[in-house]
Design an enzyme around this catalytic site. Sequence first.
Site, PDB file in Angstrom:
ATOM      1  N   ALA A  11      -9.927  12.681  -4.612  1.00 16.17           N
ATOM      2  CA  ALA A  11      -8.898  12.483  -5.649  1.00 16.17           C
ATOM      3  C   ALA A  11      -7.523  13.000  -5.230  1.00 16.17           C
ATOM      4  O   ALA A  11      -6.584  12.950  -6.013  1.00 16.17           O
ATOM      5  CB  ALA A  11      -9.336  13.176  -6.949  1.00 16.17           C
ATOM      6  N   ASN A  12      -7.396  13.466  -3.993  1.00 15.46           N
ATOM      7  CA  ASN A  12      -6.100  13.985  -3.555  1.00 15.46           C
ATOM      8  C   ASN A  12      -5.219  12.919  -2.926  1.00 15.46           C
ATOM      9  O   ASN A  12      -4.053  13.183  -2.625  1.00 15.46           O
ATOM     10  CB  ASN A  12      -6.286  15.124  -2.539  1.00 15.46           C
ATOM     11  CG  ASN A  12      -6.997  14.654  -1.285  1.00 15.46           C
ATOM     12  OD1 ASN A  12      -8.197  14.456  -1.311  1.00 15.46           O
ATOM     13  ND2 ASN A  12      -6.263  14.450  -0.213  1.00 15.46           N
ATOM     14  N   TYR A 166     -18.443   1.150   9.390  1.00 12.87           N
ATOM     15  CA  TYR A 166     -17.796   1.249   8.079  1.00 12.87           C
ATOM     16  C   TYR A 166     -18.308   0.127   7.161  1.00 12.87           C
ATOM     17  O   TYR A 166     -18.686   0.368   6.006  1.00 12.87           O
ATOM     18  CB  TYR A 166     -16.274   1.164   8.241  1.00 12.87           C
ATOM     19  CG  TYR A 166     -15.541   1.085   6.930  1.00 12.87           C
ATOM     20  CD1 TYR A 166     -15.435   2.204   6.099  1.00 12.87           C
ATOM     21  CD2 TYR A 166     -14.952  -0.112   6.499  1.00 12.87           C
ATOM     22  CE1 TYR A 166     -14.774   2.133   4.873  1.00 12.87           C
ATOM     23  CE2 TYR A 166     -14.294  -0.190   5.286  1.00 12.87           C
ATOM     24  CZ  TYR A 166     -14.199   0.930   4.477  1.00 12.87           C
ATOM     25  OH  TYR A 166     -13.557   0.857   3.264  1.00 12.87           O
TER      26      TYR A 166
HETATM   27  N1  LIG Z   1      -7.378   1.260   1.452  1.00 16.28           N
HETATM   28  C1  LIG Z   1      -8.062   0.119   1.478  1.00 16.28           C
HETATM   29  O1  LIG Z   1      -7.538  -0.943   1.851  1.00 16.28           O
HETATM   30  C2  LIG Z   1      -9.495   0.102   1.048  1.00 16.28           C
HETATM   31  C3  LIG Z   1     -10.143  -1.158   1.000  1.00 16.28           C
HETATM   32  C4  LIG Z   1     -11.468  -1.183   0.595  1.00 16.28           C
HETATM   33  C5  LIG Z   1     -12.115  -0.019   0.220  1.00 16.28           C
HETATM   34  N2  LIG Z   1     -11.439   1.178   0.295  1.00 16.28           N
HETATM   35  C6  LIG Z   1     -12.184   2.384  -0.101  1.00 16.28           C
HETATM   36  O2  LIG Z   1     -11.415   3.097  -1.047  1.00 16.28           O
HETATM   37  C7  LIG Z   1     -11.820   4.473  -1.037  1.00 16.28           C
HETATM   38  C8  LIG Z   1     -10.586   5.349  -1.101  1.00 16.28           C
HETATM   39  O3  LIG Z   1      -9.837   5.167   0.083  1.00 16.28           O
HETATM   40  P1  LIG Z   1      -8.241   5.160   0.116  1.00 16.28           P
HETATM   41  O4  LIG Z   1      -7.827   3.791   0.568  1.00 16.28           O
HETATM   42  O5  LIG Z   1      -7.669   5.702  -1.116  1.00 16.28           O
HETATM   43  O6  LIG Z   1      -7.982   6.101   1.389  1.00 16.28           O
HETATM   44  P2  LIG Z   1      -7.380   7.582   1.517  1.00 16.28           P
HETATM   45  O7  LIG Z   1      -6.002   7.624   0.974  1.00 16.28           O
HETATM   46  O8  LIG Z   1      -7.591   7.947   2.944  1.00 16.28           O
HETATM   47  O9  LIG Z   1      -8.350   8.442   0.590  1.00 16.28           O
HETATM   48  C9  LIG Z   1      -9.657   8.753   0.990  1.00 16.28           C
HETATM   49  C10 LIG Z   1     -10.073  10.020   0.308  1.00 16.28           C
HETATM   50  O10 LIG Z   1     -11.381  10.359   0.756  1.00 16.28           O
HETATM   51  C11 LIG Z   1     -11.378  11.715   1.171  1.00 16.28           C
HETATM   52  N3  LIG Z   1     -12.371  12.000   2.181  1.00 16.28           N
HETATM   53  C12 LIG Z   1     -12.574  11.401   3.375  1.00 16.28           C
HETATM   54  N4  LIG Z   1     -13.556  12.028   4.045  1.00 16.28           N
HETATM   55  C13 LIG Z   1     -13.980  13.042   3.253  1.00 16.28           C
HETATM   56  C14 LIG Z   1     -14.946  14.060   3.404  1.00 16.28           C
HETATM   57  N5  LIG Z   1     -15.663  14.190   4.526  1.00 16.28           N
HETATM   58  N6  LIG Z   1     -15.125  14.934   2.397  1.00 16.28           N
HETATM   59  C15 LIG Z   1     -14.389  14.844   1.260  1.00 16.28           C
HETATM   60  N7  LIG Z   1     -13.447  13.923   1.082  1.00 16.28           N
HETATM   61  C16 LIG Z   1     -13.246  13.027   2.070  1.00 16.28           C
HETATM   62  C17 LIG Z   1      -9.975  11.914   1.750  1.00 16.28           C
HETATM   63  O11 LIG Z   1      -9.692  13.290   1.885  1.00 16.28           O
HETATM   64  P3  LIG Z   1      -8.504  13.789   2.896  1.00 16.28           P
HETATM   65  O12 LIG Z   1      -7.205  13.426   2.246  1.00 16.28           O
HETATM   66  O13 LIG Z   1      -8.738  15.252   2.982  1.00 16.28           O
HETATM   67  O14 LIG Z   1      -8.722  13.063   4.180  1.00 16.28           O
HETATM   68  C18 LIG Z   1      -9.173  11.215   0.674  1.00 16.28           C
HETATM   69  O15 LIG Z   1      -9.015  12.037  -0.425  1.00 16.28           O
HETATM   70  C19 LIG Z   1     -12.671   4.645   0.221  1.00 16.28           C
HETATM   71  O16 LIG Z   1     -14.029   4.729  -0.159  1.00 16.28           O
HETATM   72  C20 LIG Z   1     -12.437   3.380   1.017  1.00 16.28           C
HETATM   73  O17 LIG Z   1     -13.552   3.022   1.793  1.00 16.28           O
HETATM   74  C21 LIG Z   1     -10.158   1.263   0.685  1.00 16.28           C
END
Ligand SMILES: NC(=O)c1ccc[n+]([C@@H]2O[C@H](COP(=O)([O-])OP(=O)(O)OC[C@H]3O[C@@H](n4cnc5c(N)ncnc54)[C@H](OP(=O)(O)O)[C@@H]3O)[C@@H](O)[C@H]2O)c1
Length: 291
Positions: A11-12, A166
């Site tokens: 959520a950060n 992934y």
């Molecule tokens: N962005 C896209 O285009 C996209 C498309 C399809 C699906 N998604 C999915 O959407 C979800 C959110 O991603 P986002 O795009 O918002 O990316 P993001 O900005 O990188 O956010 C991912 C979040 O997951 C946390 N995280 C990663 N590894 C972790 C761990 N080992 N323990 C605890 N927290 C962890 C990250 O923490 P840190 O900040 O500390 O790294 C961050 O808070 C993911 O499940 C991703 O697969 C994203």
Amino acid sequence: MKDKICVITGANSGIGKVTALELAKRGAHVVMLCRNQEKAERAKEDILRVCGHDRVDIVLADLASLQQIREAAAHINEHYPRIDVLNNNAGLITSDQRETTEDGFETTFGVNHLAPFLLTQLLLDKVLASDGGNIINVSSEAHRFASFDLKDLQYEKRKYNGLKAYASSKLCNILFTRELSKRLPQTNVVTNSLHPGGVATNFGKGVSGFFGVIMKMARPFMISEEKGAQTSIYLATSDEGYTATGLYFKDKKAVKPNKDASSDYNAKRLWEISENLLQIEFLPQSESTSV
Ligand SMILES: NC(=O)c1ccc[n+]([C@@H]2O[C@H](COP(=O)([O-])OP(=O)(O)OC[C@H]3O[C@@H](n4cnc5c(N)ncnc54)[C@H](OP(=O)(O)O)[C@@H]3O)[C@@H](O)[C@H]2O)c1
């Protein structure tokens, strides 16, 4: 959403942060489950600045550690009377070098699938304690690129490919949701998965190789974090989000995932494999899940 208790992983940043902020703005008590205290504190300040109340908490856990997941869940179970929304949002992609978690699982499979599987098991009683519990799993259209192999979920036998790993982990999110919806007791708890869109977040930043290049080139054409969070927010707040279950959503609509993700056999086997790997028992199989 007033006073609903919403636990959101990751959520950060990105989609999780916008989801947390929007739910908090609607009066929810938000529990941010994050791995980095500094980043979590900064995001919490941003949320507190606009949400109009102070019910925003941080629980720390690296989802690459089963012990930290267990400790975080124990903390949540001790401090909160129920969970109305559990949003398994956190996720990552690695480079083309196979990495493992501290428990020895391939990192993408461990963080993206086993972690939400275990967290959900550990928090389920609190979700069942809600009047209308809602478990929302953030998956991806990337599942369609998976070379899904139940016998090699952790890329031990095949050449490692970060994008393929992934894609497979995101397919697991859909299968987990499908099987969970069947195994949940006949209560008012629902679970759905979703694709957020191609969203310009921190996702994939710092990843080298082919995927890193693609992400950099695609970034200008991606949607904003605010838009990317809309389907998660929809499932947490709409009537449909509390009646539909076992489905996969995209642009706030249920869509059909690919064949591997629609297979009852795959869903059941993945559940059994996950239970074995984690050495846990999670919801006995109901008659409707027999395949
Ligand atoms: N962005 C896209 O285009 C996209 C498309 C399809 C699906 N998604 C999915 O959407 C979800 C959110 O991603 P986002 O795009 O918002 O990316 P993001 O900005 O990188 O956010 C991912 C979040 O997951 C946390 N995280 C990663 N590894 C972790 C761990 N080992 N323990 C605890 N927290 C962890 C990250 O923490 P840190 O900040 O500390 O790294 C961050 O808070 C993911 O499940 C991703 O697969 C994203």
